[in-house]
Scaffold this motif. Structure first.
Motif, PDB file in Angstrom:
ATOM      1  N   GLU A   1     -16.452  -3.000   7.183  1.00 10.40           N
ATOM      2  CA  GLU A   1     -15.447  -2.189   6.491  1.00 10.40           C
ATOM      3  C   GLU A   1     -14.437  -3.049   5.748  1.00 10.40           C
ATOM      4  O   GLU A   1     -14.018  -2.718   4.649  1.00 10.40           O
ATOM      5  CB  GLU A   1     -14.658  -1.332   7.484  1.00 10.40           C
ATOM      6  CG  GLU A   1     -15.357  -0.110   7.985  1.00 10.40           C
ATOM      7  CD  GLU A   1     -14.454   0.673   8.903  1.00 10.40           C
ATOM      8  OE1 GLU A   1     -13.599   1.435   8.393  1.00 10.40           O
ATOM      9  OE2 GLU A   1     -14.590   0.526  10.126  1.00 10.40           O
TER      10      GLU A   1
ATOM     11  N   LEU B   1      -4.728   1.972   7.011  1.00  8.58           N
ATOM     12  CA  LEU B   1      -6.028   2.108   6.349  1.00  8.58           C
ATOM     13  C   LEU B   1      -5.845   2.998   5.124  1.00  8.58           C
ATOM     14  O   LEU B   1      -6.027   4.213   5.199  1.00  8.58           O
ATOM     15  CB  LEU B   1      -7.052   2.710   7.310  1.00  8.58           C
ATOM     16  CG  LEU B   1      -7.315   1.825   8.523  1.00  8.58           C
ATOM     17  CD1 LEU B   1      -6.571   2.301   9.738  1.00  8.58           C
ATOM     18  CD2 LEU B   1      -8.770   1.677   8.771  1.00  8.58           C
ATOM     19  N   PRO B   2      -5.450   2.408   3.977  1.00  4.36           N
ATOM     20  CA  PRO B   2      -5.118   3.207   2.796  1.00  4.36           C
ATOM     21  C   PRO B   2      -6.233   4.139   2.340  1.00  4.36           C
ATOM     22  O   PRO B   2      -5.969   5.159   1.705  1.00  4.36           O
ATOM     23  CB  PRO B   2      -4.829   2.159   1.716  1.00  4.36           C
ATOM     24  CG  PRO B   2      -4.512   0.915   2.462  1.00  4.36           C
ATOM     25  CD  PRO B   2      -5.307   0.983   3.736  1.00  4.36           C
ATOM     26  N   GLN B   3      -7.468   3.824   2.677  1.00  2.63           N
ATOM     27  CA  GLN B   3      -8.598   4.629   2.236  1.00  2.63           C
ATOM     28  C   GLN B   3      -8.806   5.872   3.091  1.00  2.63           C
ATOM     29  O   GLN B   3      -9.535   6.773   2.698  1.00  2.63           O
ATOM     30  CB  GLN B   3      -9.881   3.780   2.223  1.00  2.63           C
ATOM     31  CG  GLN B   3     -10.434   3.437   3.600  1.00  2.63           C
ATOM     32  CD  GLN B   3      -9.722   2.288   4.310  1.00  2.63           C
ATOM     33  OE1 GLN B   3      -8.729   1.758   3.834  1.00  2.63           O
ATOM     34  NE2 GLN B   3     -10.248   1.898   5.459  1.00  2.63           N
ATOM     35  N   ASP B   4      -8.172   5.967   4.256  1.00  2.00           N
ATOM     36  CA  ASP B   4      -8.367   7.103   5.155  1.00  2.00           C
ATOM     37  C   ASP B   4      -7.541   8.314   4.709  1.00  2.00           C
ATOM     38  O   ASP B   4      -6.342   8.197   4.452  1.00  2.00           O
ATOM     39  CB  ASP B   4      -7.968   6.746   6.591  1.00  2.00           C
ATOM     40  CG  ASP B   4      -9.016   5.902   7.309  1.00  2.00           C
ATOM     41  OD1 ASP B   4      -9.968   5.431   6.647  1.00  2.00           O
ATOM     42  OD2 ASP B   4      -8.877   5.724   8.524  1.00  2.00           O
ATOM     43  N   ARG B   5      -8.161   9.469   4.648  1.00  2.00           N
ATOM     44  CA  ARG B   5      -7.474  10.717   4.310  1.00  2.00           C
ATOM     45  C   ARG B   5      -6.674  11.238   5.498  1.00  2.00           C
ATOM     46  O   ARG B   5      -5.638  11.863   5.357  1.00  2.00           O
ATOM     47  CB  ARG B   5      -8.512  11.762   3.885  1.00  2.00           C
ATOM     48  CG  ARG B   5      -7.913  13.066   3.434  1.00  2.00           C
ATOM     49  CD  ARG B   5      -8.974  14.098   3.122  1.00  2.00           C
ATOM     50  NE  ARG B   5      -9.781  14.456   4.272  1.00  2.00           N
ATOM     51  CZ  ARG B   5      -9.409  15.306   5.245  1.00  2.00           C
ATOM     52  NH1 ARG B   5      -8.234  15.870   5.196  1.00  2.00           N
ATOM     53  NH2 ARG B   5     -10.212  15.572   6.248  1.00  2.00           N
TER      54      ARG B   5
ATOM     55  N   GLY C   1     -17.538  -3.303   2.526  1.00  2.00           N
ATOM     56  CA  GLY C   1     -16.633  -2.179   2.298  1.00  2.00           C
ATOM     57  C   GLY C   1     -15.368  -2.519   1.540  1.00  2.00           C
ATOM     58  O   GLY C   1     -14.786  -1.695   0.861  1.00  2.00           O
ATOM     59  N   ARG C   2     -14.897  -3.739   1.707  1.00  2.00           N
ATOM     60  CA  ARG C   2     -13.721  -4.242   0.997  1.00  2.00           C
ATOM     61  C   ARG C   2     -12.480  -3.369   1.201  1.00  2.00           C
ATOM     62  O   ARG C   2     -11.612  -3.291   0.324  1.00  2.00           O
ATOM     63  CB  ARG C   2     -14.023  -4.378  -0.490  1.00  2.00           C
ATOM     64  CG  ARG C   2     -13.054  -5.226  -1.239  1.00  2.00           C
ATOM     65  CD  ARG C   2     -13.341  -5.319  -2.718  1.00  2.00           C
ATOM     66  NE  ARG C   2     -14.723  -5.650  -2.961  1.00  2.00           N
ATOM     67  CZ  ARG C   2     -15.398  -5.335  -4.044  1.00  2.00           C
ATOM     68  NH1 ARG C   2     -14.798  -4.682  -5.016  1.00  2.00           N
ATOM     69  NH2 ARG C   2     -16.653  -5.669  -4.200  1.00  2.00           N
ATOM     70  N   ALA C   3     -12.371  -2.689   2.338  1.00  2.00           N
ATOM     71  CA  ALA C   3     -11.205  -1.844   2.590  1.00  2.00           C
ATOM     72  C   ALA C   3      -9.961  -2.715   2.753  1.00  2.00           C
ATOM     73  O   ALA C   3      -9.969  -3.659   3.542  1.00  2.00           O
ATOM     74  CB  ALA C   3     -11.427  -0.994   3.839  1.00  2.00           C
TER      75      ALA C   3
ATOM     76  N   VAL D   1       0.616   5.016   0.461  1.00  2.00           N
ATOM     77  CA  VAL D   1      -0.419   5.863   1.043  1.00  2.00           C
ATOM     78  C   VAL D   1       0.063   7.292   1.244  1.00  2.00           C
ATOM     79  O   VAL D   1       1.260   7.555   1.365  1.00  2.00           O
ATOM     80  CB  VAL D   1      -0.908   5.298   2.402  1.00  2.00           C
ATOM     81  CG1 VAL D   1      -1.460   3.897   2.234  1.00  2.00           C
ATOM     82  CG2 VAL D   1       0.192   5.304   3.439  1.00  2.00           C
TER      83      VAL D   1
ATOM     84  N   ALA E   1       0.855  -1.190   0.000  1.00  2.00           N
ATOM     85  CA  ALA E   1       0.000   0.000   0.000  1.00  2.00           C
ATOM     86  C   ALA E   1       0.888   1.236   0.000  1.00  2.00           C
ATOM     87  O   ALA E   1       1.695   1.423   0.910  1.00  2.00           O
ATOM     88  CB  ALA E   1      -0.910  -0.002   1.217  1.00  2.00           C
TER      89      ALA E   1
ATOM     90  N   VAL F   1      -7.353  -3.033   4.493  1.00  2.00           N
ATOM     91  CA  VAL F   1      -6.660  -2.680   5.734  1.00  2.00           C
ATOM     92  C   VAL F   1      -5.530  -3.674   5.980  1.00  2.00           C
ATOM     93  O   VAL F   1      -5.749  -4.891   5.956  1.00  2.00           O
ATOM     94  CB  VAL F   1      -7.654  -2.662   6.913  1.00  2.00           C
ATOM     95  CG1 VAL F   1      -6.938  -2.373   8.226  1.00  2.00           C
ATOM     96  CG2 VAL F   1      -8.752  -1.636   6.657  1.00  2.00           C
TER      97      VAL F   1
END
Length: 146
Positions: free
Chosen positions: A90, A120-124, A96-98, A31, A29, A100
């Motif tokens: 999540e 959590l690559p999806q978190d800003r 959610g398929r995150a 990020v 990931a 993590v």
């Protein structure tokens, strides 16, 4: 060497070290996230998916209850007292398929000594990135209250 303790509503609770996590399929990931104290951070992490590791521990889903896994929560605690909570939905590929990660390297450096890091690559925002994970607790007893 740091260990992560897996507890809660699991058929096979236990412990894993970074070297144990290296035996799992590794995912990469790249990020970028905002950190309140040091601005934008950019890193490359590798490690297994949290979903795969927890699924192997045997979450106590009730097969007689439709969508039972949606009531499960995952609490992650770090050595510095930092904590984050995720829902099973999540990380579940059907929801959610995150992607993590339980990262075992950051920017090519191993995390053997401090322990794995929640990524959590999806978190800003980087607030749910937990370093030096010591414990992961899976809780299926959550019930919404009216």
């Amino acid at each position: 060497m740091a260990e992560v303790v897996f507890t809660g509503d699991l058929a096979r609770p236990g412990r894993l070290t970074v070297s144990g996590l290296l035996g799992w399929p590794q995912h990469l990931a790249r990020v970028g996230f905002e950190c309140a104290t040091s601005g934008v951070q950019r890193h490359t992490f590798t490690g297994p998916l949290l979903h795969e590791v927890l699924l192997d521990a045997g979450p106590a889903f009730d097969p007689a209850r439709r969508k039972d896994r949606l009531r499960f929560l995952i609490a992650v605690s770090g050595a510095d007292g930092h904590r984050a909570v995720l829902s099973w939905a999540e990380i579940d590929p059907d929801f959610g398929r995150a992607p993590v990660l339980l990262a075992v390297t950051v920017d090519g450096s191993p995390l053997d000594r401090p322990g794995p890091q929640l990524v959590l690559p999806q978190d800003r925002c980087g607030a749910r990135y937990v370093s030096g994970i010591q414990a992961i607790h899976v809780d299926g007893r959550y019930a919404a209250r009216a």
